[in-house]
Design an enzyme around this catalytic site. Sequence first.
Site, PDB file in Angstrom:
ATOM      1  N   HIS A   3       0.861  -1.190   0.000  1.00 27.02           N
ATOM      2  CA  HIS A   3       0.000   0.000   0.000  1.00 27.02           C
ATOM      3  C   HIS A   3       0.894   1.236   0.000  1.00 27.02           C
ATOM      4  CE1 HIS A   3      -2.678   3.134   1.543  1.00 27.02           C
ATOM      5  NE2 HIS A   3      -3.691   2.381   1.138  1.00 27.02           N
ATOM      6  N   ASP A  55       0.887   4.174   1.393  1.00 20.49           N
ATOM      7  CA  ASP A  55       1.216   4.725   2.709  1.00 20.49           C
ATOM      8  C   ASP A  55       2.161   3.809   3.479  1.00 20.49           C
ATOM      9  OD1 ASP A  55      -0.380   6.988   2.339  1.00 20.49           O
ATOM     10  OD2 ASP A  55      -2.165   5.987   3.126  1.00 20.49           O
ATOM     11  N   LYS A  56       1.979   2.504   3.313  1.00 22.55           N
ATOM     12  CA  LYS A  56       2.859   1.569   4.006  1.00 22.55           C
ATOM     13  C   LYS A  56       4.247   1.508   3.381  1.00 22.55           C
ATOM     14  CE  LYS A  56       1.231   0.819   7.460  1.00 22.55           C
ATOM     15  NZ  LYS A  56       2.048   1.032   8.636  1.00 22.55           N
ATOM     16  N   GLU A  93      10.077  11.825   7.281  1.00 23.96           N
ATOM     17  CA  GLU A  93       8.824  11.685   6.562  1.00 23.96           C
ATOM     18  C   GLU A  93       9.114  11.291   5.113  1.00 23.96           C
ATOM     19  OE1 GLU A  93       6.287  11.898   8.407  1.00 23.96           O
ATOM     20  OE2 GLU A  93       7.070  13.037  10.103  1.00 23.96           O
ATOM     21  N   GLU A 144      13.894  15.982  10.135  1.00 25.11           N
ATOM     22  CA  GLU A 144      14.963  16.511  10.970  1.00 25.11           C
ATOM     23  C   GLU A 144      15.746  15.364  11.599  1.00 25.11           C
ATOM     24  OE1 GLU A 144      11.747  18.639  10.028  1.00 25.11           O
ATOM     25  OE2 GLU A 144      11.540  17.373  11.798  1.00 25.11           O
ATOM     26  N   LYS A 159      -5.662  -4.478   0.282  1.00 23.17           N
ATOM     27  CA  LYS A 159      -6.357  -4.068   1.505  1.00 23.17           C
ATOM     28  C   LYS A 159      -7.297  -5.200   1.925  1.00 23.17           C
ATOM     29  CE  LYS A 159      -7.618   0.275   1.907  1.00 23.17           C
ATOM     30  NZ  LYS A 159      -8.295   1.590   1.682  1.00 23.17           N
ATOM     31  N   PHE A 194      -8.016  -4.116 -10.725  1.00 25.33           N
ATOM     32  CA  PHE A 194      -7.082  -3.472  -9.804  1.00 25.33           C
ATOM     33  C   PHE A 194      -5.666  -3.792 -10.303  1.00 25.33           C
ATOM     34  CE2 PHE A 194      -6.009  -2.959  -4.964  1.00 25.33           C
ATOM     35  CZ  PHE A 194      -5.153  -1.913  -5.274  1.00 25.33           C
ATOM     36  N   ASP A 232      -1.803   5.892  -6.258  1.00 29.79           N
ATOM     37  CA  ASP A 232      -2.197   6.838  -5.211  1.00 29.79           C
ATOM     38  C   ASP A 232      -0.946   7.219  -4.442  1.00 29.79           C
ATOM     39  OD1 ASP A 232      -3.634   8.396  -3.484  1.00 29.79           O
ATOM     40  OD2 ASP A 232      -4.514   6.734  -2.352  1.00 29.79           O
ATOM     41  N   ALA A 233      -0.756   8.480  -4.154  1.00 34.31           N
ATOM     42  CA  ALA A 233       0.418   8.921  -3.400  1.00 34.31           C
ATOM     43  C   ALA A 233       0.383   8.353  -1.979  1.00 34.31           C
ATOM     44  CB  ALA A 233       0.479  10.445  -3.356  1.00 34.31           C
ATOM     45  N   ARG A 236      -0.104   7.742   7.775  1.00 27.18           N
ATOM     46  CA  ARG A 236      -1.533   7.883   7.472  1.00 27.18           C
ATOM     47  C   ARG A 236      -2.325   6.630   7.796  1.00 27.18           C
ATOM     48  NH1 ARG A 236      -2.430  11.203   1.882  1.00 27.18           N
ATOM     49  NH2 ARG A 236      -1.588   9.298   0.958  1.00 27.18           N
ATOM     50  N   LYS A 237      -1.705   5.621   8.355  1.00 23.93           N
ATOM     51  CA  LYS A 237      -2.429   4.389   8.677  1.00 23.93           C
ATOM     52  C   LYS A 237      -2.276   4.047  10.161  1.00 23.93           C
ATOM     53  CE  LYS A 237      -4.334   3.437   4.759  1.00 23.93           C
ATOM     54  NZ  LYS A 237      -4.411   4.876   4.422  1.00 23.93           N
ATOM     55  N   LYS A 295      10.188   7.770  13.368  1.00 25.40           N
ATOM     56  CA  LYS A 295      10.570   8.471  14.586  1.00 25.40           C
ATOM     57  C   LYS A 295      11.479   7.604  15.449  1.00 25.40           C
ATOM     58  CE  LYS A 295       6.175  10.953  14.635  1.00 25.40           C
ATOM     59  NZ  LYS A 295       4.894  11.191  15.338  1.00 25.40           N
ATOM     60  N   LYS A 342      10.948   9.961  20.758  1.00 24.94           N
ATOM     61  CA  LYS A 342       9.624  10.506  20.489  1.00 24.94           C
ATOM     62  C   LYS A 342       8.590   9.645  21.196  1.00 24.94           C
ATOM     63  CE  LYS A 342      11.905  12.739  17.122  1.00 24.94           C
ATOM     64  NZ  LYS A 342      13.385  12.740  17.066  1.00 24.94           N
ATOM     65  N   ASP A 376       5.491   9.649  21.007  1.00 22.57           N
ATOM     66  CA  ASP A 376       4.460   9.109  20.125  1.00 22.57           C
ATOM     67  C   ASP A 376       4.697   7.615  19.906  1.00 22.57           C
ATOM     68  OD1 ASP A 376       2.948  11.356  19.662  1.00 22.57           O
ATOM     69  OD2 ASP A 376       4.011  11.934  17.843  1.00 22.57           O
TER      70      ASP A 376
END
Length: 403
Positions: A16, A18-19, A44, A57, A177, A245, A253-254, A259-260, A280, A284, A286
């Site tokens: 995917h 995003d992955k 990122e 960074e 998916k 597909f 798709d970018a 995002r997941k 990260k 961090k 998060d």
Amino acid sequence: MRSAYLFTSESVSEGHPDKVADQISDAIVDLFLSKDPEARVACETMTTTNRVVLAGEIRGKGIMDEAGNWAEGVREEIERTVRETVKRIGYEQEGFHWDRLDFANHLHPQSAHIAQGVDAGAEKDEGAGDQGIMFGFACDETPDLMPATLDYSHKILERMAADRHSGAAPFLEPDAKSQVTLRFENGKPAKATAIVVSTQHKPGYDQGEKQAELHAYVKQVVADVLPASLLGNETVYHINPTGSFEIGGPDGDAGITGRKIIVDTYGGAAPHGGGAFSGKDPTKVDRSAAYISRYLAKNIVAAGLATRCTIQLAYAIGVSKPLSLYVDTHGTGTVGDDAIEAAIGRIDKLGNLTPRGIRTHLGLNKPIYQRTAAYGHFGRHAEGDYFPWEKTDLVDDLKAALA
């Protein structure tokens, strides 16, 4: 809690878009941590048609100095790492190819103002890398104490990816998916009512005998992953419901890092603080505080103190100790939630849940993160061993602290 209800979770494959971005970002984290265990990384990634862009960074010995000068050979290592990650996933398509994609690196030095709040000094402990709230969760729906809907969604795609890599399913392409809907009765999974699988495929597998072959394959994977007791006449399958597909991944798709986050955690079965993990370093919170929250929740359930547990931690940037610890066993606890909170505070090995304490206890300053960046960060094993936050080695300490 309702006695009967439907619940759904989704997963996405390693291919995917995003992955792909998440895996590249975490490959960079691993590269830098292998050079400097105290490296600071916020990487990122954006992926699109035959293009990968890095931004963020960083700081670390043997990587980049404060003036933004790269150590010798590091820029080349970064590009090689990116291309190797895309190749491992399996992208050799006209619209996204590991060897032909354009690559841009816009990583730059970490802000000195952020660094001064995070770095440990002679008179203070290391501070949190950012403010925020983090959640951990565990429940007894699966052996790994994960929500069943998400666990099955992940495993369907993991199996399909393994078959694609081995050649057992040569008609599959990397992007896919899945979605699993279960009917729960008395809080336990009773039946699968809907299975959705959309997978990128080779040309021709959207019609006729080849389409039938693809559909039969997916149903067999589902049968192998889900317990037979959950499948039956009421299970409805939606396999590539939109039709063809063939164009997928970053060409279709970018993709963007982070995002997941619901796929990465608990599939919607628990709250989420909003922060992504991938790209990260473990200063961090998060990332590191979400990992320790899962660790605490899993050990609470494994200790028999509850069948369902949510943990929340909160931090302020530059402050070492958490602002709050919250335990919710959703009415399933054998002792009071406040008693569990107090017990956690009495366990010295947790290091007061400071960023440094978390990293030390879980051993997070290691290049272990790319393996987390597809099929979820929780409820998984890596190369035969648990991720450190999946261990249940705190059970005895919890029981002793409650005695």
